[in-house]
Scaffold this active site. Structure first.
Site, PDB file in Angstrom:
ATOM      1  N   GLY A 115       0.799  -1.226   0.000  1.00 33.99           N
ATOM      2  CA  GLY A 115       0.000   0.000   0.000  1.00 33.99           C
ATOM      3  C   GLY A 115       0.827   1.269   0.000  1.00 33.99           C
ATOM      4  N   GLY A 149      -0.370   6.265   0.755  1.00 39.61           N
ATOM      5  CA  GLY A 149       0.852   5.684   0.211  1.00 39.61           C
ATOM      6  C   GLY A 149       2.129   6.371   0.651  1.00 39.61           C
ATOM      7  N   ARG A 206      14.681   0.242   0.054  1.00 42.53           N
ATOM      8  CA  ARG A 206      14.843  -1.052   0.723  1.00 42.53           C
ATOM      9  C   ARG A 206      15.386  -2.106  -0.244  1.00 42.53           C
ATOM     10  NH1 ARG A 206       9.749  -2.716   4.323  1.00 42.53           N
ATOM     11  NH2 ARG A 206       8.868  -3.300   2.293  1.00 42.53           N
ATOM     12  N   ASP A 297       1.487 -11.311   6.897  1.00 43.87           N
ATOM     13  CA  ASP A 297       1.977 -10.477   5.798  1.00 43.87           C
ATOM     14  C   ASP A 297       3.301  -9.802   6.142  1.00 43.87           C
ATOM     15  OD1 ASP A 297      -0.218  -9.159   7.458  1.00 43.87           O
ATOM     16  OD2 ASP A 297       0.744  -7.385   6.632  1.00 43.87           O
TER      17      ASP A 297
END
Length: 624
Positions: A115, A149, A206, A297
């Site tokens: 998201g 977001g 990342r 998740d």
């Protein structure tokens, strides 16, 4: 915005190959906004959402090196902040967002997905293999639900620093290569108090071999009996097989090559995921790390620490430590983490369905707890410098140490670091005199009587507690049944400890604590003595013990107050503290650093050295 290859820099020559998008189903829809995404593992991002005047906060040299880049490569490119924040397209990258589901706080939540994260692609490094590159906080995706977001400077600093801190501790983790902030603001409620404030939009770059998680396989689940939700690709076993093949072939090639039978291959894969997860959570427990949101998740299929949100490193040892103030029932407490990881593995097995043999999968799950305990005990022995022998009583020695740390409110990180100062047992020396000095140092790391009173105050509502205590008088049989439940027994234990504290004073408490610590340290020294069996030079064993303990017990971890100091300085435009903390965290076992806070413009707020017990105000930090 796009860039041409003409006169390209090292940053613009990154060798993207984007294998995941080539091997897995991709949603190419041009439909704007958030939506359910069936029959796809990724959705393409059609338009970038640039930050306003992006600027670098920090870079990690060791993480950038995984892409064969240097800090200079990044800083020398005037477009660097745009590229590494997702504001400008890196040549060869293909922006996308990953589709996954998840069980959140025990309930199936249906479609979740990236998201606030944008996949840029995978880069093949000549030296370090292939790395998936993401930007976190780059704007809305099809999976943003009601969110914008975006990530703010506060949470981005925490993720950036902790990713690199965990890697330096030797704990498998996703990496953070850079942190960019901007003059774009969003409204947030950082304390969950109903008061919203403007905060700077920021982006973390990342890296990981893959960000595929347990929840990636839950998109194929049918309708859940409790939540009524189902995965967006429910019943698409063909795509599930495709995703499983991709994961095993790409990230578990030895398993792929060893097994010609598909089900045997899949079982070997599931067992390896179990092993990696057991080892990971053992490593967390041994440094006092609490993840905070261990939903399916947030569980990596590669056994990496994934998604740094309301994490926390324990200060005072408390098995019931909960770092996420939103976790009111303590589902993800420190001591619950191993069992939660096993529960999440069971959900992964359910999601893999017919790809696994049910009976064999159950047997693998039964292996989790003994596997975890073996990893945990192995690391704990190292933390105590016990490497020559494994004795049955070691388990009790460790559990008694933790119980004593809990009872005395000892600082987890500093107490373990101090144990290397416990002198090797020598004949003819007075035990109390020999260990007194190190025990006094340990006592400095213990809580005061007032701190222990606060720590042991029951958390149950007064009315509920009164009903239970009344039941003890009026219906002892019923009370006995209720008192055995974990929640109630914990509250009764707290009440017992609080009663003892109310009946003593600070001086009497310190005398008792000192006696208890001398007893345990003396027992520890007797165990140390048995490491020497006369076959190896004693000086070598002593040196080996110190070296092992000081490379297993960190001097510094990312405590909340350290991160908070860096955040407060950065929010005022001073990024030097973020970079200083990063430098120290990169060598957590080193004694070479002076860990005094910086003397920059915010020095008045930095009142405690990084390797000290946290200041009183640290207890008020709220992480949600």
């Amino acid at each position: 915005m796009e860039s041409s290859q003409c006169g390209s820099t090292a940053l613009e020559r990154l060798p993207f190959n984007n294998t995941a998008l080539n091997k897995l189903p991709v949603d190419d829809s041009k439909e704007p906004g958030c939506r359910t995404v069936p029959a796809a593992c990724f959705s393409r991002i059609r338009a970038l959402q640039p930050l306003v005047r992006p600027t670098f906060v920090a870079q990690s040299q060791s993480a950038l090196a995984l892409l064969d880049l240097t800090v200079q490569d990044v800083l020398s490119n005037p477009l660097g902040p745009e590229y590494l924040s997702g504001s400008r397209l890196l040549p060869g990258s293909e922006p996308a967002a990953h589709c996954y589901c998840g069980h959140q706080f025990g309930l199936f939540a249906g479609q979740l997905g990236d998201g606030a994260v944008m996949y840029l692609g995978e880069v093949e490094s000549g030296t370090h293999g292939r790395w998936e590159v993401q930007v976190k906080g780059a704007g809305v995706t099809p999976y943003s639900r009601d969110g914008d977001g975006r990530k703010v400077l506060r949470s981005s600093i925490r993720e950036f620093l902790c990713s690199e801190a965990m890697a330096a501790l030797g704990i498998p983790s996703t990496r953070a290569a850079s942190l960019v902030t901007s003059d774009l603001y969003v409204s947030r409620d950082p304390l969950n108090s109903g008061r919203r404030v403007p905060e700077r939009c920021s982006v973390v770059l990342r890296l990981a071999p893959s960000f595929i998680r347990f929840g990636s396989f839950e998109i194929f689940l049918g309708r859940d009996d409790f939540s009524g939700l189902q995965g967006p690709s429910a019943g698409r076993h063909d795509i599930r097989a495709q995703l499983l093949d991709y994961v095993i072939e790409t990230f578990y090639p030895c398993i792929q090559q060893t097994h010609s039978n598909r089900k045997n291959r899949n079982m070997a894969f599931f067992r390896e995921v179990m092993m990696r997860t057991a080892k990971l959570v053992a490593q967390w427990q041994c440094v006092g790390f609490c993840h905070g949101v261990l939903n399916t998740d947030n569980m990596s299929i590669l056994g990496l620490t994934l998604d740094y949100g309301p994490f926390g490193f324990m200060d005072r040892f408390d098995p019931d430590f909960v770092c996420n103030t939103s976790d009111k029932k303590g589902r993800y407490s420190y001591q619950a983490q191993p069992s939660v990881c096993r529960w999440n593995l069971a959900r992964l097995a359910e999601a893999l369905g017919s790809e696994l043999d049910v009976a064999q999968a159950g047997a693998v799950l039964d292996e989790f707890t003994p596997t975890y305990e073996a990893f945990y005990l192995c690391i704990m022995r190292k933390k105590l410098g016990l490497v020559r022998k494994e004795e049955a009583e070691d388990r009790e020695l460790i559990s008694d140490l933790l119980r004593l740390m809990h009872d005395t409110g000892a600082d987890f990180t500093n107490t373990f670091r101090l144990l290397s100062r416990v002198p090797w047992p020598e004949e003819g020396h007075s035990e109390r005199a020999t260990v007194g000095q190190v025990v006094d140092l340990i006592l400095e790391q213990c809580a005061s009587i007032e701190e222990l009173k606060v720590a042991n105050k029951p958390t149950m509502k007064d009315r509920e507690l009164a009903m239970i205590l009344s039941m003890a008088q009026t219906n002892p049989v019923m009370f006995g049944m209720v008192a055995d439940t974990p929640g109630v027994s914990q509250q009764l234990e707290r009440m017992g400890r609080l009663k003892e504290l109310l009946e003593t004073d600070q001086d009497e408490l310190k005398r008792k604590q000192r006696d208890d610590w001398i007893r345990w340290v003396s027992r520890y020294r007797r165990r140390l003595a048995r490491e020497y069996d006369g076959t190896v030079d004693l000086s070598l064993i002593k040196k080996e013990r110190l070296s092992l303990m000081n490379s297993t017990n960190p001097r510094i971890v990312l405590r909340n107050y350290i991160a908070q100091n860096a955040i407060q300085a950065a929010e005022k435009g001073d990024f030097s503290e973020v970079n200083r903390v990063l430098k120290v965290l990169e060598k957590p076992y080193s004694d070479a650093f002076e860990l005094e806070p910086s003397d920059g413009p915010n020095a008045s707020e930095l009142t405690v050295a990084y390797d000290m017990k946290p200041p009183a105000w640290a207890q008020r930090i709220c992480i949600t």
